[in-house]
Design an enzyme around this catalytic site. Structure first.
Site, PDB file in Angstrom:
ATOM      1  N   GLU A   1      31.354  23.682  41.216  1.00 35.24           N
ATOM      2  CA  GLU A   1      31.922  22.760  42.213  1.00 35.24           C
ATOM      3  C   GLU A   1      33.442  22.832  42.228  1.00 35.24           C
ATOM      4  O   GLU A   1      34.075  22.642  43.263  1.00 35.24           O
ATOM      5  CB  GLU A   1      31.482  21.319  41.923  1.00 35.24           C
ATOM      6  CG  GLU A   1      30.115  20.958  42.471  1.00 35.24           C
ATOM      7  CD  GLU A   1      28.964  21.651  41.759  1.00 35.24           C
ATOM      8  OE1 GLU A   1      29.143  22.050  40.594  1.00 35.24           O
ATOM      9  OE2 GLU A   1      27.891  21.806  42.379  1.00 35.24           O
TER      10      GLU A   1
ATOM     11  N   ASP B   1      39.819  41.360  31.733  1.00 35.89           N
ATOM     12  CA  ASP B   1      40.600  40.342  32.453  1.00 35.89           C
ATOM     13  C   ASP B   1      40.872  40.704  33.912  1.00 35.89           C
ATOM     14  O   ASP B   1      41.218  39.838  34.700  1.00 35.89           O
ATOM     15  CB  ASP B   1      41.940  40.104  31.741  1.00 35.89           C
ATOM     16  CG  ASP B   1      41.747  39.612  30.319  1.00 35.89           C
ATOM     17  OD1 ASP B   1      40.751  38.908  30.074  1.00 35.89           O
ATOM     18  OD2 ASP B   1      42.579  39.941  29.450  1.00 35.89           O
TER      19      ASP B   1
ATOM     20  N   LYS C   1      26.096  12.968  43.677  1.00 37.76           N
ATOM     21  CA  LYS C   1      25.844  14.325  43.176  1.00 37.76           C
ATOM     22  C   LYS C   1      25.319  14.238  41.747  1.00 37.76           C
ATOM     23  O   LYS C   1      25.873  13.551  40.910  1.00 37.76           O
ATOM     24  CB  LYS C   1      27.150  15.127  43.242  1.00 37.76           C
ATOM     25  CG  LYS C   1      26.924  16.568  43.043  1.00 37.76           C
ATOM     26  CD  LYS C   1      27.929  17.433  43.787  1.00 37.76           C
ATOM     27  CE  LYS C   1      27.646  18.909  43.484  1.00 37.76           C
ATOM     28  NZ  LYS C   1      26.239  19.295  43.604  1.00 37.76           N
TER      29      LYS C   1
ATOM     30  N   ARG D   1      46.193  46.432  17.821  1.00 36.40           N
ATOM     31  CA  ARG D   1      47.493  46.120  18.418  1.00 36.40           C
ATOM     32  C   ARG D   1      48.565  46.473  17.404  1.00 36.40           C
ATOM     33  O   ARG D   1      48.411  46.197  16.220  1.00 36.40           O
ATOM     34  CB  ARG D   1      47.561  44.640  18.816  1.00 36.40           C
ATOM     35  CG  ARG D   1      46.576  44.310  19.938  1.00 36.40           C
ATOM     36  CD  ARG D   1      46.939  43.010  20.641  1.00 36.40           C
ATOM     37  NE  ARG D   1      46.257  42.927  21.928  1.00 36.40           N
ATOM     38  CZ  ARG D   1      45.081  42.323  22.111  1.00 36.40           C
ATOM     39  NH1 ARG D   1      44.453  41.761  21.107  1.00 36.40           N
ATOM     40  NH2 ARG D   1      44.537  42.287  23.307  1.00 36.40           N
TER      41      ARG D   1
ATOM     42  N   ASP E   1      43.403  42.143  35.048  1.00 36.29           N
ATOM     43  CA  ASP E   1      44.763  41.671  35.312  1.00 36.29           C
ATOM     44  C   ASP E   1      45.765  42.800  35.532  1.00 36.29           C
ATOM     45  O   ASP E   1      46.968  42.590  35.421  1.00 36.29           O
ATOM     46  CB  ASP E   1      45.230  40.757  34.158  1.00 36.29           C
ATOM     47  CG  ASP E   1      45.209  41.472  32.815  1.00 36.29           C
ATOM     48  OD1 ASP E   1      44.706  42.605  32.735  1.00 36.29           O
ATOM     49  OD2 ASP E   1      45.702  40.872  31.840  1.00 36.29           O
TER      50      ASP E   1
ATOM     51  N   GLY F   1      28.091  28.978  41.717  1.00 36.29           N
ATOM     52  CA  GLY F   1      28.123  27.747  42.501  1.00 36.29           C
ATOM     53  C   GLY F   1      28.830  26.607  41.795  1.00 36.29           C
ATOM     54  O   GLY F   1      28.420  25.445  41.899  1.00 36.29           O
TER      55      GLY F   1
ATOM     56  N   THR G   1      39.981  46.571  30.600  1.00 35.48           N
ATOM     57  CA  THR G   1      40.165  45.178  30.183  1.00 35.48           C
ATOM     58  C   THR G   1      39.210  44.292  30.974  1.00 35.48           C
ATOM     59  O   THR G   1      39.008  44.517  32.166  1.00 35.48           O
ATOM     60  CB  THR G   1      41.623  44.688  30.407  1.00 35.48           C
ATOM     61  OG1 THR G   1      41.649  43.252  30.340  1.00 35.48           O
ATOM     62  CG2 THR G   1      42.180  45.101  31.754  1.00 35.48           C
TER      63      THR G   1
ATOM     64  N   ARG H   1      33.668  65.038  27.484  1.00 32.66           N
ATOM     65  CA  ARG H   1      32.747  66.040  28.041  1.00 32.66           C
ATOM     66  C   ARG H   1      33.391  66.833  29.183  1.00 32.66           C
ATOM     67  O   ARG H   1      33.114  68.022  29.350  1.00 32.66           O
ATOM     68  CB  ARG H   1      31.449  65.364  28.474  1.00 32.66           C
ATOM     69  CG  ARG H   1      30.714  64.821  27.248  1.00 32.66           C
ATOM     70  CD  ARG H   1      29.232  64.947  27.336  1.00 32.66           C
ATOM     71  NE  ARG H   1      28.628  64.680  26.055  1.00 32.66           N
ATOM     72  CZ  ARG H   1      27.440  64.105  25.890  1.00 32.66           C
ATOM     73  NH1 ARG H   1      26.736  63.728  26.944  1.00 32.66           N
ATOM     74  NH2 ARG H   1      26.945  63.938  24.677  1.00 32.66           N
TER      75      ARG H   1
ATOM     76  N   HIS I   1      24.865  16.488  39.222  1.00 29.26           N
ATOM     77  CA  HIS I   1      25.649  17.098  38.121  1.00 29.26           C
ATOM     78  C   HIS I   1      26.706  18.008  38.716  1.00 29.26           C
ATOM     79  O   HIS I   1      26.719  18.257  39.932  1.00 29.26           O
ATOM     80  CB  HIS I   1      24.736  17.874  37.167  1.00 29.26           C
ATOM     81  CG  HIS I   1      24.392  19.230  37.654  1.00 29.26           C
ATOM     82  ND1 HIS I   1      24.785  20.385  37.017  1.00 29.26           N
ATOM     83  CD2 HIS I   1      23.696  19.638  38.748  1.00 29.26           C
ATOM     84  CE1 HIS I   1      24.340  21.428  37.687  1.00 29.26           C
ATOM     85  NE2 HIS I   1      23.671  21.007  38.731  1.00 29.26           N
TER      86      HIS I   1
ATOM     87  N   GLN J   1      32.234  37.135  25.920  1.00 31.65           N
ATOM     88  CA  GLN J   1      32.482  37.825  27.205  1.00 31.65           C
ATOM     89  C   GLN J   1      32.990  39.249  27.024  1.00 31.65           C
ATOM     90  O   GLN J   1      33.012  40.037  27.963  1.00 31.65           O
ATOM     91  CB  GLN J   1      33.512  37.041  28.030  1.00 31.65           C
ATOM     92  CG  GLN J   1      33.008  35.689  28.464  1.00 31.65           C
ATOM     93  CD  GLN J   1      34.155  34.752  28.827  1.00 31.65           C
ATOM     94  OE1 GLN J   1      34.454  34.541  29.983  1.00 31.65           O
ATOM     95  NE2 GLN J   1      34.805  34.180  27.827  1.00 31.65           N
TER      96      GLN J   1
ATOM     97  N   ARG K   1      30.476  17.555  28.974  1.00 35.07           N
ATOM     98  CA  ARG K   1      30.475  18.468  27.827  1.00 35.07           C
ATOM     99  C   ARG K   1      31.344  19.670  28.161  1.00 35.07           C
ATOM    100  O   ARG K   1      31.348  20.138  29.304  1.00 35.07           O
ATOM    101  CB  ARG K   1      29.065  18.984  27.514  1.00 35.07           C
ATOM    102  CG  ARG K   1      28.085  17.918  27.051  1.00 35.07           C
ATOM    103  CD  ARG K   1      28.393  17.452  25.630  1.00 35.07           C
ATOM    104  NE  ARG K   1      27.370  16.522  25.156  1.00 35.07           N
ATOM    105  CZ  ARG K   1      27.351  15.216  25.406  1.00 35.07           C
ATOM    106  NH1 ARG K   1      28.311  14.663  26.144  1.00 35.07           N
ATOM    107  NH2 ARG K   1      26.379  14.458  24.922  1.00 35.07           N
TER     108      ARG K   1
ATOM    109  N   ARG L   1      24.976  15.830  33.899  1.00 36.86           N
ATOM    110  CA  ARG L   1      26.301  15.868  33.275  1.00 36.86           C
ATOM    111  C   ARG L   1      27.325  16.600  34.132  1.00 36.86           C
ATOM    112  O   ARG L   1      26.977  17.360  35.023  1.00 36.86           O
ATOM    113  CB  ARG L   1      26.215  16.620  31.940  1.00 36.86           C
ATOM    114  CG  ARG L   1      25.632  15.761  30.836  1.00 36.86           C
ATOM    115  CD  ARG L   1      25.658  16.497  29.512  1.00 36.86           C
ATOM    116  NE  ARG L   1      25.060  15.660  28.488  1.00 36.86           N
ATOM    117  CZ  ARG L   1      24.213  16.091  27.568  1.00 36.86           C
ATOM    118  NH1 ARG L   1      23.860  17.369  27.535  1.00 36.86           N
ATOM    119  NH2 ARG L   1      23.735  15.269  26.678  1.00 36.86           N
TER     120      ARG L   1
ATOM    121  N   GLY M   1      42.814  44.846  24.020  1.00 33.38           N
ATOM    122  CA  GLY M   1      41.505  44.173  23.964  1.00 33.38           C
ATOM    123  C   GLY M   1      40.394  45.130  24.366  1.00 33.38           C
ATOM    124  O   GLY M   1      40.536  45.866  25.329  1.00 33.38           O
TER     125      GLY M   1
END
Ligand code: ADP
Length: 317
Positions: A186, A126, A212, A71, A128, A184, A124, A24, A214, A250, A242, A161, A10
């Site tokens: 939740e 990730d 709360k 790959r 990971d 932040g 990567t 270089r 949203h 990303q 939603r 929402r 990736g």
């Protein structure tokens, strides 16, 4: 000495900065530098080009990888790797720097075992790879995720929402937990936190009951279908809900300051390792400091270093 550089698996922002540093630094020491296009696939197909100083100009700040990536599962076969090794030998290339994830590291170890000294750099989003604190691309992807979640927060608050966001990471929760803290959120759901649908619905209902306005729930990829989760939240909690999958956005974008510096240091360090005759080594980060270990050790470690971050997540109840 002649060294090749390739990017594999990736793509990740900062790979170009690493390629530039490898080329270089090699040229600085009077070595020849070769770009191998499209990862191990290009290595097998002989897509190899000698690079000069200007070939890696104007790329430090660019996302993706100018060398391309791919790959090739057949690379696990020795007869396929033999074609790659012959392509390198024909050009007199002694050593390789590969930039990618765990799979790329396995390929690098296999090539080292066949006589081509390889140095592996962690590239990567990730984060990971167990051996390294940070991989090239992680912080840029984190910034992208944060920017997107901040935007979702605006509309989430306006409409009262519950916003469910899927963040990348393959099987690693780092992008989720870091972005959850930075935005932040939740609730953050990763492999490390575990996922209990009933428990989440209870927490969201409670948040609604205590007024709360949203809520933001960050979910790591490969945990659950976020659209189904949003439906369940809407049916059970009193919030409209939603879901958004941030997806490949990303992976892109100009690398952050951290990734440019980390990649530049790692690329240069890799050439230093090759100069003293080392192969089968993985470059690792300790923050912005770089070091190295055996690829085999890097592959045998398990990731546990962000566990403490989970204690900084907000508590809803
Ligand atoms: P990443 O490097 O990001 O983990 P992959 O797992 O797809 O991405 O691996 C990149 C490439 O590395 C694979 O497409 C394959 O060509 C090569 N590779 C993966 N595992 C091995 C292995 N065991 N031996 C040799 N090559 C491998």
């Amino acid at each position: 000495m002649k060294i090749g550089v390739l990017t594999s698996g990736g793509d990740a922002p900062g790979m170009n900065a690493a390629v530039r540093a490898v080329v270089r630094t090699a040229l600085h020491y009077g070595m020849d530098a070769y770009g191998i296009y499209d990862g191990y696939k290009g290595l097998v197909e002989g897509k190899i080009k000698k690079l000069d100083h200007n070939d890696v100009g104007q790329i430090l700040n660019r996302g993706g990888t100018i060398l391309g990536s791919s790959r090739l599962k057949e690379f696990k076969e020795k007869y396929v790797r033999e074609i790659a090794v012959n392509n390198l030998k024909e050009l007199g290339i002694d050593a390789l720097v590969v930039i990618g994830g765990d799979g790329t590291y396995r390929g690098a170890q296999a090539l080292t075992d066949m006589g081509i000294n390889c140095i592996a750099l962690p590239g990567t989003i990730d984060n990971d790879i167990a051996s390294t604190e940070y991989s090239i691309g992680f912080f840029t992807a984190l910034d992208t995720a944060i920017g997107a979640i901040d935007k979702l927060r605006d509309t989430s608050f306006s409409h009262q929402r519950c916003t469910v966001v899927e963040v990348m990471g393959r099987d690693c929760g780092d992008l989720s937990v870091y972005s959850g803290i930075a935005c932040g959120a939740e609730i953050v759901i990763t492999k490390e936190t575990g996922f209990n649908r009933e428990d989440i619905l209870k927490q969201v209902s409670h948040a609604n009951a205590v007024g709360k306005r949203h809520l933001i729930i960050v979910v790591a990829e490969n945990i659950t279908n976020v659209f189904d989760l949003a439906k369940d939240v809407e049916a059970n909690s009193g919030y409209e809900a939603r879901a958004t999958v941030l997806g490949h956005i990303q992976r892109g974008g100009n690398p952050s300051a951290f990734d440019r510096i980390l990649a530049s240091k790692m690329g240069s360090y890799a050439v230093e390792l090759l100069r003293i005759g080392l192969g089968g080594q993985a470059v690792i980060s300790k923050g912005l400091n770089v070091d190295h270990c055996n690829i085999l050790d890097a592959l045998s470690q398990s990731r546990n270093q962000v566990t403490d971050l989970y204690s900084y997540l907000p508590k809803l109840n």
